[in-house]
Design a protein around this motif. Structure first.
Motif, PDB file in Angstrom:
ATOM      1  N   LYS A  86       2.154   7.426  -6.343  1.00 39.53           N
ATOM      2  CA  LYS A  86       1.091   8.332  -6.802  1.00 39.53           C
ATOM      3  C   LYS A  86       1.456   9.793  -6.536  1.00 39.53           C
ATOM      4  CE  LYS A  86      -2.642   5.196  -5.805  1.00 39.53           C
ATOM      5  NZ  LYS A  86      -3.667   4.987  -4.788  1.00 39.53           N
ATOM      6  N   GLU A 141       1.080   4.339  -2.792  1.00 38.60           N
ATOM      7  CA  GLU A 141       0.831   5.711  -2.332  1.00 38.60           C
ATOM      8  C   GLU A 141       2.010   6.621  -2.671  1.00 38.60           C
ATOM      9  OE1 GLU A 141      -2.155   7.138  -0.333  1.00 38.60           O
ATOM     10  OE2 GLU A 141      -2.567   5.708  -1.938  1.00 38.60           O
ATOM     11  N   TRP A 199       0.841  -1.206   0.000  1.00 42.23           N
ATOM     12  CA  TRP A 199       0.000   0.000   0.000  1.00 42.23           C
ATOM     13  C   TRP A 199       0.875   1.255   0.000  1.00 42.23           C
ATOM     14  CZ3 TRP A 199      -4.435   1.901  -1.265  1.00 42.23           C
ATOM     15  CH2 TRP A 199      -4.855   3.136  -0.747  1.00 42.23           C
ATOM     16  N   ASN A 200       1.904   1.265   0.856  1.00 45.03           N
ATOM     17  CA  ASN A 200       2.802   2.428   0.906  1.00 45.03           C
ATOM     18  C   ASN A 200       3.460   2.677  -0.442  1.00 45.03           C
ATOM     19  OD1 ASN A 200       2.237   2.680   3.601  1.00 45.03           O
ATOM     20  ND2 ASN A 200       4.134   1.744   4.319  1.00 45.03           N
TER      21      ASN A 200
END
Length: 370
Positions: free
Chosen positions: A130, A127, A123-124
């Motif tokens: 992005k 993120e 997930w990190n």
């Protein structure tokens, strides 16, 4: 083992792992042997040390080196290292309080450089990528899997999705979800176990969600748009890129390999039935010579952009990473995964350079003031 006398002008290097009651220490012994052999050939003093034996307030520590045949490991006192190469083999070990404390102490120590301080969380990674315009275009649409509503919202935009554990590795726990509106059982969930996978079909979101909860347990998952990948012999493939810092401390591409998915596998991982292929010939078979060359030229540029952004956003010093890049049917590149403790690449030329790069970067680190 080459017993060349260590060069006093070169830093002492320790490979960090955790202790094991029966086998002295954990980790990939053949990899450790290769690293120690390469270091010795270049005049470095290299040994394996466990977090328990690494006593930072003492002048010598108890470390391990292999015997001449490489079958046995001997323990011996060694000088405290100047550079620590973190090869703790899994996240569960690394998150144990004494281990986490020891890593924090190394990071704060004024005379020791430690690189690769932590494992990545999926997930990190997405993120972080992005956050930059240059890397966000390579990231599939990704959300945290929190509820059936998340799935419903994603299915409105994409009829095929991947469900991945945030902290997974080697394809473990990955599921694929397809939606077929024309079917009485429209939800198709492919669950991968070893080299096989089973497909669970559900009529309703409630039934589907119950099955997903059963599969994932307490593990945190992300949900991601499935990219339609280019295929070779009817199977999808992706590219594996190894990036390491060189003797100047700059990111460089050590090599690019390719992995072809197994016959019924939903990922390209070799333990799941995938195979190692040659990137150029595989891309040429799909895109033709000119187009394949253009795609391959684009791979290092894209991978370097991504590696620099990951390091910048993580706010940590990272020394190496492997990366999975997918190639879509138009030849576009997509980021799927990065691993801060790369497994060894089986391609001999990549393997050789990867071992040499470890020491080039250690030498660079030893010259830096903290």
């Amino acid at each position: 083992m080459n017993s060349r006398i260590p060069d006093q002008s070169k830093p002492v290097i320790a490979i960090l792992t955790t202790s094991d009651r029966i086998r002295q220490f954990r980790g990939n012994r053949s990899n450790f042997r290769d690293i120690i052999r390469t270091g010795r050939e270049q005049g470095y003093l290299v040994y394996v040390v466990t977090t328990r034996d690494l006593k930072l307030d003492e002048r010598t520590v108890n470390g391990y080196v292999p015997s001449a045949t490489g079958k046995l490991w001997y323990s011996s006192p060694f000088p405290l290292p100047q550079v620590i190469y973190n090869r703790i083999s899994n996240r569960e070990e690394e998150e144990k309080a004494p281990v986490a404390r020891k890593i924090a102490e190394c990071l704060e120590h004024e005379h020791i450089q430690l690189y690769n301080p932590f494992f990545f969380n999926k997930w990190n990674l997405f993120e972080w990528l992005k956050e930059s315009r240059s890397t966000s275009k390579h990231v599939p649409k990704t959300r945290r899997l929190r509820s059936p509503q998340t799935i419903a919202a994603m299915l409105q935009q994409h009829d095929s999705l991947y469900l991945k554990p945030e902290n997974g590795k080697a394809g473990k726990g990955i599921m694929r979800l397809r939606y077929r509106a024309d079917s009485t059982l429209p939800f198709r969930l492919q669950i991968q176990t070893g080299k096989k996978n089973v497909t669970y079909k559900a009529a309703s979101m409630d039934r589907l969600w119950a099955r997903i909860l059963r599969e994932k347990g307490k593990t945190r998952y992300i949900i991601q748009q499935a990219i339609v990948l280019a295929t070779h012999r009817g199977r999808p493939f992706d590219l594996r890129v190894l990036l390491q810092k060189n003797g100047r401390g700059a990111w460089s591409v050590t090599g690019v390999g390719a992995r072809l998915a197994g016959a019924r596998s939903i990922t390209t991982h070799v333990p799941r039935g995938g195979s190692i292929e040659e990137p150029a010939s595989m891309l040429e078979g799909t895109f033709g010579t000119e187009r394949a060359a253009a795609i391959l030229k684009n791979v290092p540029t894209t991978a370097l952009l991504i590696a620099r952004q990951i390091e910048r956003a993580s706010d940590n010093m990272i020394g190496e990473m492997s990366m999975d890049l997918g190639v879509d049917e138009e030849g576009g590149l997509w980021f799927f995964e990065a691993n801060s403790r790369p497994m060894k690449f089986d391609e001999p030329a990549i393997r050789k350079l990867s071992l040499e790069r470890i020491f080039q970067y250690c030498q660079h680190l030893a010259r830096q003031n903290k």
